[in-house]
Design an enzyme around this catalytic site. Structure first.
Site, PDB file in Angstrom:
ATOM      1  N   CYS A 414       0.819  -1.205   0.000  1.00  0.00           N
ATOM      2  CA  CYS A 414       0.000   0.000   0.000  1.00  0.00           C
ATOM      3  C   CYS A 414       0.862   1.269   0.000  1.00  0.00           C
ATOM      4  O   CYS A 414       1.395   1.637  -1.026  1.00  0.00           O
ATOM      5  CB  CYS A 414      -0.995  -0.051   1.157  1.00  0.00           C
ATOM      6  SG  CYS A 414      -2.483   0.856   0.771  1.00  0.00           S
ATOM      7  N   HIS A 541      -3.531  -5.066   0.670  1.00  0.00           N
ATOM      8  CA  HIS A 541      -2.964  -5.678   1.879  1.00  0.00           C
ATOM      9  C   HIS A 541      -3.105  -7.196   1.790  1.00  0.00           C
ATOM     10  O   HIS A 541      -4.095  -7.764   2.240  1.00  0.00           O
ATOM     11  CB  HIS A 541      -3.693  -5.159   3.123  1.00  0.00           C
ATOM     12  CG  HIS A 541      -3.485  -3.694   3.343  1.00  0.00           C
ATOM     13  ND1 HIS A 541      -2.481  -3.201   4.139  1.00  0.00           N
ATOM     14  CD2 HIS A 541      -4.136  -2.616   2.850  1.00  0.00           C
ATOM     15  CE1 HIS A 541      -2.518  -1.891   4.139  1.00  0.00           C
ATOM     16  NE2 HIS A 541      -3.519  -1.499   3.363  1.00  0.00           N
ATOM     17  N   GLU A 543      -1.739  -9.379   3.405  1.00  0.00           N
ATOM     18  CA  GLU A 543      -1.697 -10.042   4.722  1.00  0.00           C
ATOM     19  C   GLU A 543      -3.095 -10.402   5.244  1.00  0.00           C
ATOM     20  O   GLU A 543      -3.242 -11.308   6.053  1.00  0.00           O
ATOM     21  CB  GLU A 543      -0.951  -9.184   5.750  1.00  0.00           C
ATOM     22  CG  GLU A 543      -1.518  -7.797   6.028  1.00  0.00           C
ATOM     23  CD  GLU A 543      -1.052  -6.731   5.033  1.00  0.00           C
ATOM     24  OE1 GLU A 543      -0.539  -7.118   3.961  1.00  0.00           O
ATOM     25  OE2 GLU A 543      -1.209  -5.534   5.319  1.00  0.00           O
TER      26      GLU A 543
HETATM   27  N1  GLN Z   1      -1.887   6.587   2.533  1.00  0.00           N
HETATM   28  C1  GLN Z   1      -2.007   5.803   1.365  1.00  0.00           C
HETATM   29  C2  GLN Z   1      -3.354   5.985   0.696  1.00  0.00           C
HETATM   30  O1  GLN Z   1      -4.293   6.407   1.325  1.00  0.00           O
HETATM   31  C3  GLN Z   1      -1.758   4.353   1.637  1.00  0.00           C
HETATM   32  C4  GLN Z   1      -2.788   3.730   2.511  1.00  0.00           C
HETATM   33  C5  GLN Z   1      -2.321   2.480   3.184  1.00  0.00           C
HETATM   34  O2  GLN Z   1      -1.141   2.212   3.261  1.00  0.00           O
HETATM   35  N2  GLN Z   1      -3.237   1.721   3.754  1.00  0.00           N
HETATM   36  O3  GLN Z   1      -3.489   5.712  -0.460  1.00  0.00           O
END
Ligand code: GLN
Length: 567
Positions: A414, A541, A543
């Site tokens: 992410c 994610h 995970e």
């Molecule tokens: N801050 C980034 C976004 O909003 C990544 C979000 C995250 O890592 N969950 O796109």
């Protein structure tokens, strides 16, 4: 009590017994196991509930878990993972507490919004109803209305899941002001459903002060007294402790809480949480629950055989050892990244290699207190996890650069994916000052920008791009191979920003491969590098979908590469 009687009263909201029933509800069809905690919070009710659920599943019972959070937030989405642990995202996009992650992993289930509630959510529903005149001029009260809604949530899950058992975990500790009405709802549930349909379990903590070197049960006794003062008589007590408790302690607990000693159990610190279900079975915890619920002959356990097999598979002898760095900013507590740690654990079991985690605080690198090189020279692989905001990002970018140049296996998740794009743009494509719109406004250099659908969004809660989405995989890429050469995969997302489409061509020309994207939109979801042992970034994610004995393929790829890379 007869549900016809209760249902009728529900029709008339002026009644004192306001208990709205979901359609098709039948008392006794689904039974309930309600778990509360006493003495202190943080004694692992989530893990306890999950492991207990596993023993019930092993008997052939269909289990539906639910966490009832005492806080007023509508969900966990706006909570700082630093204070409350990771925000776990369900496939339907619900942002929940990390306990839901434990349930999904232990019970191998895909949960939904029905498996999670907060007091905030319950109040919100009540106020909405009040505004639409649903209470017909009646004053809206804690009892029966708030408790009525709380019970409805449990019964709704029972109907929707068609489960044999709804496993309710009440957040917080007995004696908290916050969870008082959840406790009261539990009391009413027992009354209305009948005591043979609800089993109340209290997980209490037995202290063992260092300076005394012996167990003291008074705090537990007081916690249990408080529970009984609320009209809740536990059926089973499980003493949580550091070491196995003595019979004397169990006797004291038994006498003080009206619970026969054979229903007082013990769970103490074990090396591995996968030992818990078997330990519960061997102690007879699930058997005692069956007795309370009147299932003496039904759902018999086949001894400990299948649970033992499951435990053995999860606790394998491992040879070899690797270290994976996790470079984030909330590294004070591992709960912040608990699903990542678990996903690594799943790979460790599968590949029979110990995986150590080295926590790297990227703000320290950013402030110049240490360097990426100093932190990373001894790791076999690196993860840059998700995150938000400005703090620590230059540290993350420095780490991404180091592992790209030094051929160290890398997984960016992410924000970690986005930082890898920024680093590549700056140092390979030569886009000076490349960054993300999350940090600064600049149309000419922001290789990461806000998702078009997010531009008008003002509210913070529940508004990110959330939940499970499909990923179209590019043939003959590493990602395609990792996902078993399939055309697509499904993973869970939680983001507001994405790769700026204006820069995609340029990034690709410089050698960045976008090997996974959204099927219908131009949202880049996986990136990789060709001439690198393992350099993968994922906008999602992975995970959240990793399971014991069935690790997520991307994590498995990273750990395999790290084992190969081990110096
Ligand atoms: N801050 C980034 C976004 O909003 C990544 C979000 C995250 O890592 N969950 O796109």
């Amino acid at each position: 009590m007869d549900e016809k009687f209760l249902g009728k009263m529900a029709d008339k909201s002026s009644e004192e017994h306001y208990s709205p029933f979901p359609e098709g509800y039948k008392i006794g069809k689904t039974k309930y196991v309600i778990i509360t905690g006493s003495v202190i919070s943080g004694i692992g009710k989530g893990i306890f509930s999950s492991a207990l659920g596993k023993t019930l599943q092993d008997r052939g019972l269909k289990v539906a878990p639910i966490k009832v959070e005492a806080y007023l937030n509508a969900d966990s989405g706006t909570l700082s993972p630093y204070r409350h642990g990771e925000v776990f995202v369900l496939d339907d996009g619900t942002e929940t507490d990390m306990d839901l992650g434990s349930y999904e992993r232990f019970l191998n289930m895909k949960l939904t919004k029905d498996n999670f509630t907060t007091h905030g959510q319950i109040y919100q529903k009540l106020i909405e109803k009040e505004r639409t005149g649903d209470y017909h001029g009646r004053d809206v009260q804690y009892i029966p209305h708030v408790t009525g809604e709380a019970k409805y949530v449990l019964r709704n899950l029972a109907v929707k899941s068609k489960a044999d058992i709804v496993l309710v975990e009440i957040g917080g500790t007995v004696g908290d002001f916050e969870n008082l009405f959840a406790m009261e709802s539990a009391r009413q549930m027992i009354y209305e459903e009948g005591s043979e349909n609800v089993c109340l379990v209290n997980l209490t903590y037995i202290v063992e002060p260092n300076h005394l070197g012996e167990f003291k049960s008074k705090a537990a006794q007081l916690g249990l007294r408080e529970l009984m003062r609320l009209g809740l008589q536990p059926d089973l007590i499980v003493c949580r402790s550091q070491h196995p408790v003595t019979e004397t302690i169990k006797e004291k607990i038994s006498l003080n809480a009206n619970v026969p000693i054979e229903k007082v159990f013990n769970t103490y610190d074990v090396g591995n949480i996968y030992e818990l279900p078997l330990s519960f079975r061997e102690q007879g915890i699930d058997e005692a629950i069956m007795k309370v619920l009147g299932w003496n002959d039904k759902y018999k356990a086949n001894g400990s055989k299948s649970l033992k097999e499951w435990t053995d598979k999860n606790i394998v002898k491992k040879k070899g050892e690797i270290t994976i760095g996790i470079a984030g900013k909330y590294t004070g507590t591992s709960d912040t990244y608990i699903s990542i740690v678990k996903a690594l654990e799943h790979c460790s079991t599968k590949l029979k290699a110990n995986v150590n985690v080295k926590w790297i605080e990227t703000t320290e690198i950013e402030k110049g207190k240490t360097t990426a090189e100093a932190e990373l020279k001894d790791v076999d692989g690196l993860i840059i996890p998700g995150g938000f905001g400005t703090r620590g990002i230059e540290g993350k970018i420095a780490c991404a650069k180091y592992v790209r140049e030094k051929d160290i296996p890398f997984l960016g998740i992410c924000y970690g994916f986005q930082m890898a794009v920024v680093e590549f743009a700056r140092n390979v494509c030569g886009i000076k000052g490349a960054s993300t719109e999350e940090v600064k406004k600049d149309d000419n250099t922001n290789v990461i920008c806000i998702l078009p659908e997010q531009e008008e969004v003002k509210d913070l809660g529940g508004t990110l791009r959330l939940g499970g989405f499909d990923i179209k995989l590019k043939k003959d890429t590493k990602a395609w191979e990792l996902y078993g050469k399939k055309d697509s995969a499904r993973e869970r997302f939680r983001h507001r920003f994405n790769v700026n489409t204006k820069f995609i061509d340029k990034l690709e020309k410089c050698g960045l491969i976008f090997s996974g994207m959204a099927p219908e939109k131009r949202i880049m979801q996986i990136l990789e590098l060709k001439d690198h042992p393992f350099f993968i970034g994922i906008q999602y994610h992975a995970e959240f979908t990793s399971r014991p004995l069935n690790p997520n393929p991307v994590y498995l790829g990273l750990v395999k590469a790290a084992i190969k890379n081990k110096k």
